[in-house]
Design a protein around this motif. Structure first.
Motif, PDB file in Angstrom:
ATOM      1  N   GLN A 286       0.855  -1.179   0.000  1.00  0.00           N
ATOM      2  CA  GLN A 286       0.000   0.000   0.000  1.00  0.00           C
ATOM      3  C   GLN A 286       0.893   1.231   0.000  1.00  0.00           C
ATOM      4  OE1 GLN A 286      -1.180  -1.361   3.856  1.00  0.00           O
ATOM      5  NE2 GLN A 286      -3.285  -1.494   3.189  1.00  0.00           N
ATOM      6  N   VAL A 287       0.581   2.160  -0.877  1.00  0.00           N
ATOM      7  CA  VAL A 287       1.433   3.331  -0.982  1.00  0.00           C
ATOM      8  C   VAL A 287       1.011   4.396   0.008  1.00  0.00           C
ATOM      9  CG1 VAL A 287       2.536   4.783  -2.639  1.00  0.00           C
ATOM     10  CG2 VAL A 287       1.353   2.785  -3.403  1.00  0.00           C
ATOM     11  N   GLU A 288      -0.297   4.520   0.201  1.00  0.00           N
ATOM     12  CA  GLU A 288      -0.798   5.503   1.149  1.00  0.00           C
ATOM     13  C   GLU A 288      -1.678   4.765   2.139  1.00  0.00           C
ATOM     14  OE1 GLU A 288      -2.217   8.644  -1.790  1.00  0.00           O
ATOM     15  OE2 GLU A 288      -2.119   9.721   0.093  1.00  0.00           O
ATOM     16  N   VAL A 289      -1.555   5.083   3.398  1.00  0.00           N
ATOM     17  CA  VAL A 289      -2.405   4.427   4.392  1.00  0.00           C
ATOM     18  C   VAL A 289      -3.054   5.480   5.282  1.00  0.00           C
ATOM     19  CG1 VAL A 289      -1.089   2.305   4.450  1.00  0.00           C
ATOM     20  CG2 VAL A 289      -0.454   4.162   5.951  1.00  0.00           C
ATOM     21  N   VAL A 290      -4.091   5.042   5.971  1.00  0.00           N
ATOM     22  CA  VAL A 290      -4.849   5.942   6.823  1.00  0.00           C
ATOM     23  C   VAL A 290      -4.599   5.588   8.277  1.00  0.00           C
ATOM     24  CG1 VAL A 290      -7.152   6.687   7.450  1.00  0.00           C
ATOM     25  CG2 VAL A 290      -6.637   6.152   5.087  1.00  0.00           C
ATOM     26  N   LEU A 291      -4.303   6.595   9.106  1.00  0.00           N
ATOM     27  CA  LEU A 291      -4.140   6.364  10.538  1.00  0.00           C
ATOM     28  C   LEU A 291      -5.163   7.226  11.256  1.00  0.00           C
ATOM     29  CD1 LEU A 291      -0.335   6.342  11.377  1.00  0.00           C
ATOM     30  CD2 LEU A 291      -1.936   4.456  11.400  1.00  0.00           C
ATOM     31  N   SER A 292      -6.311   6.659  11.498  1.00  0.00           N
ATOM     32  CA  SER A 292      -7.363   7.448  12.131  1.00  0.00           C
ATOM     33  C   SER A 292      -7.817   6.769  13.399  1.00  0.00           C
ATOM     34  CB  SER A 292      -8.538   7.580  11.160  1.00  0.00           C
ATOM     35  OG  SER A 292      -9.701   7.904  11.853  1.00  0.00           O
ATOM     36  N   SER A 293      -7.825   7.527  14.497  1.00  0.00           N
ATOM     37  CA  SER A 293      -8.215   6.910  15.753  1.00  0.00           C
ATOM     38  C   SER A 293      -9.688   6.540  15.754  1.00  0.00           C
ATOM     39  CB  SER A 293      -7.913   7.843  16.917  1.00  0.00           C
ATOM     40  OG  SER A 293      -8.586   9.062  16.740  1.00  0.00           O
ATOM     41  N   GLU A 294     -10.481   7.200  14.892  1.00  0.00           N
ATOM     42  CA  GLU A 294     -11.904   6.889  14.873  1.00  0.00           C
ATOM     43  C   GLU A 294     -12.176   5.565  14.179  1.00  0.00           C
ATOM     44  OE1 GLU A 294     -14.501   9.433  15.885  1.00  0.00           O
ATOM     45  OE2 GLU A 294     -12.709   9.883  17.018  1.00  0.00           O
ATOM     46  N   GLN A 295     -11.330   5.204  13.190  1.00  0.00           N
ATOM     47  CA  GLN A 295     -11.658   4.041  12.372  1.00  0.00           C
ATOM     48  C   GLN A 295     -10.798   2.833  12.668  1.00  0.00           C
ATOM     49  OE1 GLN A 295     -11.081   5.779   8.570  1.00  0.00           O
ATOM     50  NE2 GLN A 295     -13.212   6.354   8.355  1.00  0.00           N
ATOM     51  N   ASP A 296      -9.688   3.029  13.366  1.00  0.00           N
ATOM     52  CA  ASP A 296      -8.741   1.931  13.559  1.00  0.00           C
ATOM     53  C   ASP A 296      -8.575   1.722  15.050  1.00  0.00           C
ATOM     54  OD1 ASP A 296      -6.524   0.290  13.751  1.00  0.00           O
ATOM     55  OD2 ASP A 296      -5.393   1.335  12.207  1.00  0.00           O
ATOM     56  N   ALA A 297      -9.137   0.610  15.551  1.00  0.00           N
ATOM     57  CA  ALA A 297      -9.129   0.397  16.995  1.00  0.00           C
ATOM     58  C   ALA A 297      -7.720   0.192  17.525  1.00  0.00           C
ATOM     59  CB  ALA A 297     -10.003  -0.802  17.337  1.00  0.00           C
ATOM     60  N   PHE A 298      -6.899  -0.513  16.764  1.00  0.00           N
ATOM     61  CA  PHE A 298      -5.518  -0.728  17.216  1.00  0.00           C
ATOM     62  C   PHE A 298      -4.799   0.606  17.335  1.00  0.00           C
ATOM     63  CE2 PHE A 298      -1.711  -3.047  17.918  1.00  0.00           C
ATOM     64  CZ  PHE A 298      -0.701  -2.298  17.355  1.00  0.00           C
ATOM     65  N   LYS A 300      -6.116   3.525  17.804  1.00  0.00           N
ATOM     66  CA  LYS A 300      -6.677   4.316  18.882  1.00  0.00           C
ATOM     67  C   LYS A 300      -6.051   3.928  20.219  1.00  0.00           C
ATOM     68  CE  LYS A 300     -10.892   5.994  20.813  1.00  0.00           C
ATOM     69  NZ  LYS A 300     -12.269   6.263  20.598  1.00  0.00           N
ATOM     70  N   SER A 301      -5.821   2.631  20.438  1.00  0.00           N
ATOM     71  CA  SER A 301      -5.260   2.255  21.731  1.00  0.00           C
ATOM     72  C   SER A 301      -3.744   2.390  21.766  1.00  0.00           C
ATOM     73  CB  SER A 301      -5.676   0.832  22.104  1.00  0.00           C
ATOM     74  OG  SER A 301      -5.414  -0.028  21.030  1.00  0.00           O
ATOM     75  N   ASN A 302      -3.118   2.612  20.622  1.00  0.00           N
ATOM     76  CA  ASN A 302      -1.656   2.671  20.617  1.00  0.00           C
ATOM     77  C   ASN A 302      -1.065   3.992  20.194  1.00  0.00           C
ATOM     78  OD1 ASN A 302      -0.331  -0.051  21.190  1.00  0.00           O
ATOM     79  ND2 ASN A 302      -2.072  -0.571  19.913  1.00  0.00           N
ATOM     80  N   MET A 303      -1.905   4.965  19.867  1.00  0.00           N
ATOM     81  CA  MET A 303      -1.351   6.168  19.246  1.00  0.00           C
ATOM     82  C   MET A 303      -0.448   6.952  20.178  1.00  0.00           C
ATOM     83  SD  MET A 303      -4.965   8.101  18.857  1.00  0.00           S
ATOM     84  CE  MET A 303      -4.532   9.748  18.430  1.00  0.00           C
ATOM     85  N   TYR A 304      -0.619   6.826  21.485  1.00  0.00           N
ATOM     86  CA  TYR A 304       0.249   7.543  22.405  1.00  0.00           C
ATOM     87  C   TYR A 304       1.196   6.627  23.151  1.00  0.00           C
ATOM     88  CZ  TYR A 304      -3.185  11.176  21.477  1.00  0.00           C
ATOM     89  OH  TYR A 304      -4.019  12.073  20.869  1.00  0.00           O
ATOM     90  N   GLU A 305       1.322   5.388  22.694  1.00  0.00           N
ATOM     91  CA  GLU A 305       2.267   4.474  23.334  1.00  0.00           C
ATOM     92  C   GLU A 305       3.645   4.670  22.750  1.00  0.00           C
ATOM     93  OE1 GLU A 305       1.516   2.309  25.808  1.00  0.00           O
ATOM     94  OE2 GLU A 305      -0.397   3.350  25.791  1.00  0.00           O
ATOM     95  N   ASN A 306       4.660   4.322  23.524  1.00  0.00           N
ATOM     96  CA  ASN A 306       5.991   4.524  22.974  1.00  0.00           C
ATOM     97  C   ASN A 306       6.426   3.323  22.133  1.00  0.00           C
ATOM     98  OD1 ASN A 306       7.537   2.579  24.536  1.00  0.00           O
ATOM     99  ND2 ASN A 306       7.037   3.907  26.267  1.00  0.00           N
ATOM    100  N   PHE A 307       7.508   3.539  21.397  1.00  0.00           N
ATOM    101  CA  PHE A 307       7.913   2.640  20.337  1.00  0.00           C
ATOM    102  C   PHE A 307       8.096   1.204  20.805  1.00  0.00           C
ATOM    103  CE2 PHE A 307       8.740   2.077  16.155  1.00  0.00           C
ATOM    104  CZ  PHE A 307      10.025   1.734  15.791  1.00  0.00           C
ATOM    105  N   GLY A 308       8.702   1.031  21.954  1.00  0.00           N
ATOM    106  CA  GLY A 308       8.932  -0.316  22.447  1.00  0.00           C
ATOM    107  C   GLY A 308       7.633  -1.061  22.685  1.00  0.00           C
ATOM    108  N   ASP A 309       6.690  -0.377  23.337  1.00  0.00           N
ATOM    109  CA  ASP A 309       5.414  -1.025  23.615  1.00  0.00           C
ATOM    110  C   ASP A 309       4.648  -1.310  22.341  1.00  0.00           C
ATOM    111  OD1 ASP A 309       4.857   0.954  26.621  1.00  0.00           O
ATOM    112  OD2 ASP A 309       5.952  -0.923  26.284  1.00  0.00           O
ATOM    113  N   ILE A 310       4.757  -0.408  21.382  1.00  0.00           N
ATOM    114  CA  ILE A 310       4.056  -0.635  20.109  1.00  0.00           C
ATOM    115  C   ILE A 310       4.562  -1.915  19.475  1.00  0.00           C
ATOM    116  CG2 ILE A 310       3.602   0.226  17.807  1.00  0.00           C
ATOM    117  CD1 ILE A 310       4.370   2.951  18.854  1.00  0.00           C
ATOM    118  N   GLY A 311       5.883  -2.100  19.490  1.00  0.00           N
ATOM    119  CA  GLY A 311       6.456  -3.299  18.905  1.00  0.00           C
ATOM    120  C   GLY A 311       5.818  -4.543  19.489  1.00  0.00           C
ATOM    121  N   MET A 312       5.699  -4.551  20.819  1.00  0.00           N
ATOM    122  CA  MET A 312       5.116  -5.726  21.467  1.00  0.00           C
ATOM    123  C   MET A 312       3.665  -5.906  21.082  1.00  0.00           C
ATOM    124  SD  MET A 312       6.684  -6.164  25.261  1.00  0.00           S
ATOM    125  CE  MET A 312       5.439  -5.126  25.950  1.00  0.00           C
TER     126      MET A 312
END
Lengths: 585, 323
Positions: A286-298, A300-312
């Motif tokens: 995919q060349v362009e993707v959408v990152l919207s907290s309203e439409q993407d539950a993952f 929404k719960s990870n947008m303010y998590e730090n990089f290490g936690d996101i990886g997990m």
């Protein structure tokens, strides 16, 4: 009276995204039949970020066009009804004039995102000889609501706020008008009239605050008011207009929380990520993707998590998905087949989502590795948070000498050092400037000095480094002793302190005066903070603050959403203009 | 959420402008001629009919304003599909009722109910299949990308989404019906379903076996009856499964048309951009195709000439050899 107050309370907790969606719903719901939605270059962002194409199709909007391109064709489509949603600019009104004089569609329903002047209505009415216009309304969705409590105005010439008014008075007037319109739209959407305060040290902030107040009064005396609940009571919301230059550190830092990191390393525009910006990707990705907290539950719960936690978390998501995929491959009975076909849409959606996040995190990891960002960021955080001029100088010099560090990172490091140790050891500061200039061929001479002139210690109001206020010094010492959870996310934007002061009712009048005769006795219940010059990952702070039950709801807005590249671009542009201006003088 | 309606102000201005314009057309020509040609001038010049001064509304002026735009032909297709979708929705209600009736435990043979269920399911599946075929008609006509084709594509997507959700609903209803049928069957016979499905061919053998095992007559009869009933049930289940498969096919075709929600394709701004870029791309492709075609023709000519030369040389050699 008590019922009305509770109604107002419900309204005031409405998120901005919901407001814009409600406006769009209302536009479309009473018009039956096939519709074409016509937008301009700004309202297309306002609408696209909150409303999806499939939702438009459900409302029988089968064509979406830009107001510029609609006049290109003369083909009559009178079986369609045209719904216009545009800003009430003079350019749009001119285009509408021509389109109304030669109408292509059966009916015209005009919605403007802000207040119309009477002259504009005259012009339109005059050109509507064939009487195709059915309604003319003002629906105040004049801002881009990316997240529930964060909006932006996506302004192009953002650098103007750094320049004194004499340099480009008409440009600055246009800038200020756009900001005032945007802020007014926010409060009209919330249907509240605010008490206004501004940052004393910023001329631009003061100007905008005053012009907003004037605009409010004009609205109040309009015949058909009822636009505002214009009783200014204890619980009026607060509008605080502040200047980006009071906190130049936050946009210069590298980010490690998901949403901010994507914007910093790749670039997030209207919640879209354009992966082409980072080059090599396999063809079918995919060349362009959408990152919207309203439409993407993952997200929404990870947008303010730090990089290490996101990886997990992503690994966990991939594992879950693999399990589902395996069970889908294991088809033995007819029932399994039927279940597979039933669940196929869900499966496809999950697959798309997993692949999107995995791609993003992979690309970002590659960038972190290539630019040695862990190393750079550690020094950045030290510069922003901890003390020790000597050690800082050593660290910065080392990194300047490091071949793998990119030019933009070098520039950022020197800028952070300069902001912190502006007055200490000018010799070493000079040495850093020279080293930077010699190492980075594209470096615009004097940019760091320009930054210091704009946002140096004399220009700032707030206690950026926590070393002015005794309380802050003590707090910093305590934090140092306690140790820090994560070295890379130590820094807290200045906005956090500002919000705390507001919550405690301790925002100093001398630093943040009221406009005109505005006054507020107690604490406000809803606060809109508008940052002239743009916001950054400060939206995370607002979300965090809102999740604590302090009884106050914060909304953050800005002229743009910055990352370090954008901030530096604005700075360079402002420097270029001020230089050419001084030549002319 | 504040809004402001400016329509009344607008209409006032528009009417004022209209009345300001109308008297202008009277001033054409001399006073005598004016009486006669005035009315002609008015009906020719103005694009609305000011003679009917009580403005009955924009619809009538639209009729005079421009040649009545009849919607293009494909709109008929889309309207028919919409009509079918509505019919399907009504039939779904009927089906639900028929399902519950067929599942009710009765003493007698409820074949009639089951046939009703079959019939309705068939009708719905037919309607869906017909609609889906029509849906493909919406896209196949017409040339390159344009507003019209974009419009058609969006109408198609919207109808595809509706059809898909209806198909899924039908499938869900059918699978619950199926499940409950199985449960009933198990409950009635106390015999394992799978056992029966496998054993349906070897009923003859079982007969003998049972006889051999020394069941008395009464039990054999009951067992035989039970087997007949379960055979019936099996057939129904097979039929239901058959229509499930049909639907699966329809859904697969539709899923290509339906938008994946939450992805970039679902973004309005992406779709607007795409139209303009695809027009550009299409033009480039056309140019490339034209080029290769021309070159292809040239290559062919060259080949033919070479072959001719070769033949001539061979003939020459032959001539020399033979003579």
């Amino acid at each position: 009276i008590s019922r009305r107050r509770s109604d107002r309370a419900v309204e005031s907790t409405m998120a901005l995204v919901t407001s814009v969606r409600d406006y769009i719903n209302r536009m479309l719901q009473d018009i039956s039949g096939m519709k074409v939605l016509i937008l301009d270059s700004e309202t297309v962002s306002n609408v696209s970020i909150v409303y999806s194409q499939s939702e438009l199709l459900q409302k029988e909007v089968f064509l979406v066009e830009m107001i510029d391109s609609i006049s290109a064709s003369n083909e009559s489509m009178s079986h369609l009804k045209a719904v216009y949603f545009v800003r009430p600019t003079s350019e749009n009104v001119q285009k509408l004039r021509h389109q109304l004089a030669n109408p292509r569609f059966g009916e015209y329903h005009l919605f403007f995102s802000n207040l119309l002047k009477d002259t504009q209505i005259h012009i339109l009415a005059d050109s509507d000889e064939q009487e195709v216009v059915q309604q003319v309304q003002e629906f105040y969705a004049d801002f881009v609501a990316g997240d529930p409590y964060h909006f932006t105005l996506n302004m192009a010439a953002n650098h103007l706020y750094m320049l004194p008014a004499v340099v480009d008075p008409s440009g600055l007037q246009r800038y200020s008008d756009r900001v005032v319109d945007g802020i007014a739209a926010v409060f009209l959407a919330l249907k509240r009239r605010p008490v206004i305060r501004y940052q004393r040290t910023s001329d631009t902030a003061k100007r905008i605050a005053q012009e907003t107040a004037v605009g409010e009064i004009k609205l109040m005396y309009q015949q058909e008011s009822g636009l505002f609940d214009f009783r200014r009571t204890e619980s009026s919301p607060l509008l605080l207009v502040i200047d980006r230059r009071d906190d130049p550190v936050t946009p210069l830092l590298n980010q490690w929380t998901y949403q901010a990191m994507v914007h910093e390393l790749i670039g997030l525009q209207d919640n879209k990520v354009d992966l082409r910006a980072i080059g090599s990707l396999p063809k079918d990705q995919q060349v362009e993707v959408v990152l919207s907290s309203e439409q993407d539950a993952f997200f929404k719960s990870n947008m303010y998590e730090n990089f290490g936690d996101i990886g997990m978390n992503i690994k966990r998501m991939v594992d879950d998905f693999q399990q589902v995929a395996k069970s889908n491959q294991n088809i033995q009975t007819v029932e399994d087949m039927a279940r597979f076909v039933d669940n196929y849409p869900e499966y496809k959606k999950m697959q798309g989502n997993v692949s999107k996040h995995v791609t993003l995190v992979t690309e970002m990891s590659k960038l972190v590795e290539a630019r040695k960002l862990m190393l750079v960021s550690q020094t950045e955080q030290d510069l922003a948070c901890n003390g020790g001029q000597g050690a800082a100088y050593e660290a910065v010099t080392d990194l300047l000498n490091n071949e793998s560090v990119s030019d933009i990172d070098r520039l950022r490091l020197v800028m952070l050092y300069a902001l912190r140790y502006e007055k200490e050891n000018p010799v070493q500061l000079m040495q850093l400037f020279n080293k930077l200039a010699s190492r980075s061929p594209k470096y615009k001479q004097g940019l760091v000095q320009f930054l210091l002139k704009q946002a140096g210690v004399e220009k700032r109001t707030g206690d950026l480094f926590g070393n002015r206020d005794l309380l802050n010094i003590a707090r910093n010492m305590a934090r140092g002793l306690k140790g820090v959870e994560n070295v890379y996310t130590q820094h807290q934007p200045l906005l956090f302190q500002t919000m705390e002061s507001i919550t405690r009712g301790r925002l100093r009048d001398v630093d943040y005066p009221f406009v005109g005769d505005h006054f507020q006795q107690g604490r406000p219940q809803e606060v809109v903070i508008f940052m002239v010059g743009g916001t950054t990952e400060e939206s995370r702070c607002v979300a965090l603050q809102n999740s604590t039950n302090s009884g106050i709801r914060f909304i953050l807005g800005g002229t743009a959403v910055l990352n370090s590249k954008r901030f530096l671009m604005d700075l360079e542009e402002a420097q270029r203009i001020s230089r050419s201006g001084s030549h002319m003088v | 959420m504040a809004t402001r309606n400016r329509t009344t102000v607008y209409r006032k201005h528009r009417d004022a402008c209209k009345s300001a314009r109308a008297p202008l057309s009277d001033s054409f020509g001399g006073p005598v001629i004016e009486m006669v040609s005035g009315s002609f001038a008015r009906s020719n010049h103005s694009s609305y009919a000011p003679l009917s001064t009580n403005d009955p509304g924009p619809s009538s002026s639209n009729d005079d304003a421009f040649t009545i735009g009849l919607p293009p032909a494909w709109v008929d297709d889309s309207e028919e599909i919409t009509f079918n979708i509505q019919k399907v929705r009504d039939k779904m209600g009927e089906l639900a009722k028929a399902h519950s009736k067929a599942l009710m435990p009765t003493f007698g043979d409820n074949k009639g109910d089951q046939r009703v269920v079959e019939m309705i399911t068939h009708e719905i599946t037919d309607l869906l299949r017909k609609s889906e075929k029509r849906l493909h008609n919406l896209s196949s006509r017409g040339g390159g990308p344009s507003e019209e084709s974009n419009l058609r594509k969006n109408v198609q997507r919207s109808l595809a989404t509706d059809l898909q959700s209806l198909s899924m609903e039908l499938r869900r209803k059918q699978s619950t019906y199926l499940k409950r049928l199985q449960q009933q069957k198990e409950g009635q016979d106390g015999v394992d379903l799978e056992f029966n499905m496998n054993g349906k061919m070897s009923r003859m053998d079982e007969d003998e076996e049972l006889g051999g095992m020394g069941f008395d007559e009464h039990q054999t009869v009951t067992l035989k009856e039970g087997q007949h009933v379960s055979a019936e049930r099996e057939r129904e289940i097979q039929q239901v499964l058959g229509s499930v498969n049909d639907l699966a096919q329809i859904m697969k075709d539709l899923s290509a048309l339906v938008i994946d929600q939450g992805t970039i394709v679902d973004r309005i701004d992406y779709n607007i951009q795409n139209v303009s870029t695809s027009v550009g791309e299409g033009y480039k492709q056309l140019q490339k195709a034209e080029r290769t075609q021309r070159e292809g023709a040239m290559v062919k000519c060259a080949m033919i000439l070479l072959i001719l030369c070769f033949i001539m040389i061979v003939l020459l050699i032959l001539k020399n050899v033979l003579f």
